[in-house]
Design a protein around this motif. Sequence first.
Motif, PDB file in Angstrom:
ATOM      1  N   LEU A 451      -8.067  75.582-102.714  1.00  0.00           N
ATOM      2  CA  LEU A 451      -9.013  75.177-103.763  1.00  0.00           C
ATOM      3  C   LEU A 451      -8.253  75.160-105.087  1.00  0.00           C
ATOM      4  O   LEU A 451      -7.574  76.131-105.430  1.00  0.00           O
ATOM      5  N   SER A 466     -11.273  70.595-103.200  1.00  0.00           N
ATOM      6  CA  SER A 466     -11.180  71.612-102.152  1.00  0.00           C
ATOM      7  C   SER A 466     -10.696  70.988-100.849  1.00  0.00           C
ATOM      8  O   SER A 466     -11.133  69.899-100.472  1.00  0.00           O
ATOM      9  N   THR A 488     -16.184  69.749-100.186  1.00  0.00           N
ATOM     10  CA  THR A 488     -15.224  70.415 -99.303  1.00  0.00           C
ATOM     11  C   THR A 488     -14.601  69.400 -98.367  1.00  0.00           C
ATOM     12  O   THR A 488     -15.255  68.873 -97.473  1.00  0.00           O
TER      13      THR A 488
END
Length: 710
Positions: A451, A466, A488
């Motif tokens: 991250l 991320s 993500t």
Amino acid sequence: MRSIMPGEPRHAPSSIGAAAPNAAEGVEKELFDQSRAALEVYDARLRVLRSNPAALALRGLSAELVIGADLKDLDGSLPLSPIMRLVLETRSPVLDRPMSACPATDPDREHEYAVTGYPIKRAGHLRHAAASMIHDVTEQNRKQRELDLLNVARTSIGSTLDALRTAQELADIVVPDFADAIAIDLMEAIFTGDAPMGPVTVALPMRRAAFKARERQAVGAYPVGGASPFASHTPYTQALADLRPRLISAVPESGGWLARDHARAGFIAASGVHSLIVTPLTVHGLVMGLASFYRDGHHSEPFNEEDRSLAAQLAAFTAVCLDNARRFTREHTVAVTLQRSLLPRVSPELAAVESAHCYRTGRYGAHWFDVLPLSSCRVGLIIGYVPGEDLRAAGAMGRLRTAASTLASMDLPPDELMAHLDDVTQRLAHEYDTSPATLHEAQPPFTASCLYVTYDPVTRQCSAASAGHESPLLTTPEGVASALEVPTGAHLGQGVPYDLLTTRLPVGSLLTLYSDGSAERHPTEARERASRLREVVRTKAPPAQVCDEVAYEVLRDTTPVDGAALLVARTRSIAPDRAPSWTFPPEPASVPEARRAARRQLSEWGLEDCLPAIELVVSELATNVTLHADGPIRLRLILDRRLTVEVHDDADTAPHLRHARLLDEGGRGLFLVACVASQWGTRYEDTGKTIWAEHEFSSPAGDVDCRAAA
């Protein structure tokens, strides 16, 4: 009817038929008398009709006292009447009924027997009432128990690579079936991973690793976890000296060695120990520790040679497991040392954020984090996790951290940095996955999570990307904590693009980046820790205090098996009067205007000593815009611990530092900037680029020798 042949006796068949039963009865009597099993025959009233020598020896009585006696009257030595009465009542056999008794041939030792009782019938009618067959299975059962105990040991001892747990597993197995108490003492080197020693001839530090007794309230000579010294010239030190197990069948009568070891003498006296086996825990002649097996009144029989052999086998297997734990401890210590050496020890002092970190090593994988100073007072926060075996993961972590730091110095936005880091991970994965060690050990495919967050204290803009990592927590100045919903993406090494999140943060916001190594292998525990973490960061406390609270409230007693890392940063801002900006048209006349604006601003700040260097930087960068770029000249000065000059244009062309020859009329602009600036570089943005240069107050322009550029 068969004809009689000439010369054949007329009555031969009849005489043979008469002799056959007599011969069979003779063989039957010999088998009955010579059988090693105890055999007896009873009538319908359970009176003994026949008893072979083995049964008489078992009872310790003569034939005159046994034959004709009521079986119930003989139960004192061998309680058979309940079994035989059941046979008569059911008229069916009872097979291998277990029974224990002390035979007359060995009155001090209890033997185990398998009794079979069955009714005796002939032509459908009872010939006699019943018979019994008694086998002494003491030795057979003992060997079976030994095999069972060894099998349990092989499946139970060494379930973890932890020396204390391994010692306790041995203790749990042998008590109470084999011993009434056991004490296990290990060399101090086992807990540090150092190489053990050979035969011990001097007093060395040993630690009590485990103790267990049949009676829970029993206390050993020394507490578990504490030092366990041994006096000289005792069975313990003798076993450590020659690495041979010691059997003390009668402890009270074994000599005066107890007087030399008062602590153990007190334990032996208080527990009523009558027998002892001391077995060294050794691997290839190297001492891991010592196991002491004790028997008290719960085992009437003392240890014997067979027990010593069994104890030695248990000790040998345990020692191998302890050596595995020691080797793992050594490798883990090296890996942890490597990990810590590759991570920052203190957080840097920056204008953008006040930061702190907390790190807990685990038994699997490696975490990494960093606070990266960027150009124009910006900062980059990065955290990641590499799963895998300790050393392998630590080495990969170091390489990824170095690559990320290098990429961040190029002022790449988070999504582009993640894409380049993904390329690095793919090369690492290829190296690891094709190495002979990985192919031999069948390691899982190499991957990592990461991250990356950047923050600009001038614009308060925060950008993040991320790669399979948890989103950071954002705590507002009012104390409201929530997840910063960063898209993500896939883990590093998958070759896919990553999305970018951009937002503005209030001044004084708290960013919490955390990495829980157990998130994938133990998701329930990880969710509980994440929930507690969210509660802890609802605070206005400084980052260092937040890390302390997380260590006590979240990680204490529940530290993830695979370790954890925490990076906390509270955002700051730079006041507008410390970051003024100007816009000039892209023409040569704007260059002196830019110099005058910079001169006025430095005079307001009281930095007249920096004027020569800053004017040179502003002049050269502004001139480059008019000659090689598009759009207006945007000048910004940022004052913090150092002075930063930024010139922005709308072109995407990359500036190139040249080394001009003596007769060249141009090509010295960036070279001059590099001479007077402590650092310089280029940052690409959504539209155009920014060339920046930093000037340290401690290095005046006059100290820089730029004559080579003239």
